[in-house]
Design a protein around this motif. Structure first.
Motif, mmCIF file in Angstrom:
data_model
loop_
_atom_site.group_PDB
_atom_site.id
_atom_site.type_symbol
_atom_site.label_atom_id
_atom_site.label_comp_id
_atom_site.label_asym_id
_atom_site.label_seq_id
_atom_site.Cartn_x
_atom_site.Cartn_y
_atom_site.Cartn_z
ATOM 1 N N SER A 165 -12.888 6.228 6.201
ATOM 2 C CA SER A 165 -11.637 5.618 6.651
ATOM 3 C C SER A 165 -11.722 4.095 6.588
ATOM 4 O O SER A 165 -10.736 3.432 6.261
ATOM 5 C CB SER A 165 -11.294 6.076 8.063
ATOM 6 O OG SER A 165 -12.192 5.505 8.988
ATOM 7 N N ARG B 261 -8.623 -1.339 1.583
ATOM 8 C CA ARG B 261 -7.641 -1.459 0.502
ATOM 9 C C ARG B 261 -6.214 -1.589 0.999
ATOM 10 O O ARG B 261 -5.286 -1.702 0.204
ATOM 11 C CB ARG B 261 -7.742 -0.256 -0.430
ATOM 12 C CG ARG B 261 -9.068 -0.155 -1.104
ATOM 13 C CD ARG B 261 -9.097 1.004 -2.053
ATOM 14 N NE ARG B 261 -10.326 1.004 -2.816
ATOM 15 C CZ ARG B 261 -10.462 0.415 -3.994
ATOM 16 N NH1 ARG B 261 -9.457 -0.220 -4.521
ATOM 17 N NH2 ARG B 261 -11.612 0.456 -4.614
ATOM 18 N N TRP B 262 -6.025 -1.546 2.302
ATOM 19 C CA TRP B 262 -4.679 -1.608 2.883
ATOM 20 C C TRP B 262 -4.148 -3.021 2.824
ATOM 21 O O TRP B 262 -4.825 -3.983 3.174
ATOM 22 C CB TRP B 262 -4.743 -1.108 4.302
ATOM 23 C CG TRP B 262 -3.428 -0.932 4.969
ATOM 24 C CD1 TRP B 262 -2.214 -0.739 4.387
ATOM 25 C CD2 TRP B 262 -3.194 -0.903 6.369
ATOM 26 N NE1 TRP B 262 -1.252 -0.584 5.326
ATOM 27 C CE2 TRP B 262 -1.824 -0.683 6.564
ATOM 28 C CE3 TRP B 262 -4.003 -1.028 7.478
ATOM 29 C CZ2 TRP B 262 -1.246 -0.599 7.813
ATOM 30 C CZ3 TRP B 262 -3.439 -0.957 8.716
ATOM 31 C CH2 TRP B 262 -2.065 -0.742 8.898
ATOM 32 N N ARG B 263 -2.915 -3.173 2.358
ATOM 33 C CA ARG B 263 -2.282 -4.504 2.303
ATOM 34 C C ARG B 263 -1.173 -4.594 3.297
ATOM 35 O O ARG B 263 -0.446 -3.735 3.560
ATOM 36 C CB ARG B 263 -1.725 -4.759 0.914
ATOM 37 C CG ARG B 263 -2.816 -4.878 -0.079
ATOM 38 C CD ARG B 263 -2.274 -5.295 -1.418
ATOM 39 N NE ARG B 263 -3.331 -5.100 -2.378
ATOM 40 C CZ ARG B 263 -3.142 -4.600 -3.571
ATOM 41 N NH1 ARG B 263 -1.957 -4.264 -3.968
ATOM 42 N NH2 ARG B 263 -4.132 -4.451 -4.384
ATOM 43 N N SER C 66 0.834 -1.195 0.000
ATOM 44 C CA SER C 66 0.000 0.000 0.000
ATOM 45 C C SER C 66 0.873 1.251 0.000
ATOM 46 O O SER C 66 1.971 1.250 0.545
ATOM 47 C CB SER C 66 -0.879 0.029 1.240
ATOM 48 O OG SER C 66 -1.733 -1.069 1.244
ATOM 49 N N ALA D 90 -6.300 7.264 6.534
ATOM 50 C CA ALA D 90 -7.388 6.555 7.210
ATOM 51 C C ALA D 90 -7.414 6.889 8.704
ATOM 52 O O ALA D 90 -8.483 7.153 9.267
ATOM 53 C CB ALA D 90 -7.244 5.055 6.996
ATOM 54 N N LEU E 138 -1.960 5.972 2.544
ATOM 55 C CA LEU E 138 -3.242 5.318 2.792
ATOM 56 C C LEU E 138 -3.533 5.109 4.279
ATOM 57 O O LEU E 138 -4.573 5.561 4.767
ATOM 58 C CB LEU E 138 -3.305 4.004 2.018
ATOM 59 C CG LEU E 138 -4.696 3.398 1.930
ATOM 60 C CD1 LEU E 138 -4.942 2.920 0.525
ATOM 61 C CD2 LEU E 138 -4.829 2.273 2.895
ATOM 62 N N PRO E 139 -2.664 4.450 5.053
ATOM 63 C CA PRO E 139 -2.997 4.300 6.479
ATOM 64 C C PRO E 139 -2.977 5.631 7.231
ATOM 65 O O PRO E 139 -3.767 5.826 8.155
ATOM 66 C CB PRO E 139 -1.932 3.335 7.008
ATOM 67 C CG PRO E 139 -0.852 3.340 6.006
ATOM 68 C CD PRO E 139 -1.444 3.717 4.699
ATOM 69 N N LEU F 201 -9.241 1.650 4.615
ATOM 70 C CA LEU F 201 -8.554 0.544 5.282
ATOM 71 C C LEU F 201 -8.857 -0.808 4.632
ATOM 72 O O LEU F 201 -8.083 -1.743 4.790
ATOM 73 C CB LEU F 201 -8.917 0.521 6.775
ATOM 74 C CG LEU F 201 -8.297 1.641 7.598
ATOM 75 C CD1 LEU F 201 -8.827 1.609 9.025
ATOM 76 C CD2 LEU F 201 -6.786 1.544 7.594
#
Length: 87
Positions: free
Chosen positions: A79, A85-87, A30, A38, A34-35, A83
């Motif tokens: 959020s 989509r978070w890898r 990711s 979120a 992204l995190p 999350l």
């Protein structure tokens, strides 16, 4: 008493005629934003709701009235979407 026969388990072999859904797709990590985004949205959503309740529905935007709840919960739902989509 005679001993019962032991069954041998067959080794699973996946069918060769079925290809994966997407060929050539790699699991890329990711992006860093992204995190962070979120977590920021979660904090903003919670802060928005806390301020709304503690100010007796006068802040953050008094004219929005109950739409302030939609903004706070909307930030938190957004959020969760990030999350997922978070890898």
């Amino acid at each position: 008493m005679p001993k019962s026969q032991v069954r041998k388990k067959k080794v699973y072999t996946p069918p060769s005629d079925i290809s994966p859904a997407v060929k050539g797709a790699t699991n890329k990590p990711s992006p860093v934003w992204l995190p962070a985004t979120a977590v920021t949205l979660i904090v903003v959503g919670i802060a928005w709701l806390v301020i709304y309740y503690l100010s007796s529905q006068q802040w953050p935007v008094e004219s929005w009235r109950y739409w302030n709840l939609a903004v706070g919960f909307g930030c938190m739902v957004a959020s969760l979407g990030l999350l997922s989509r978070w890898r």
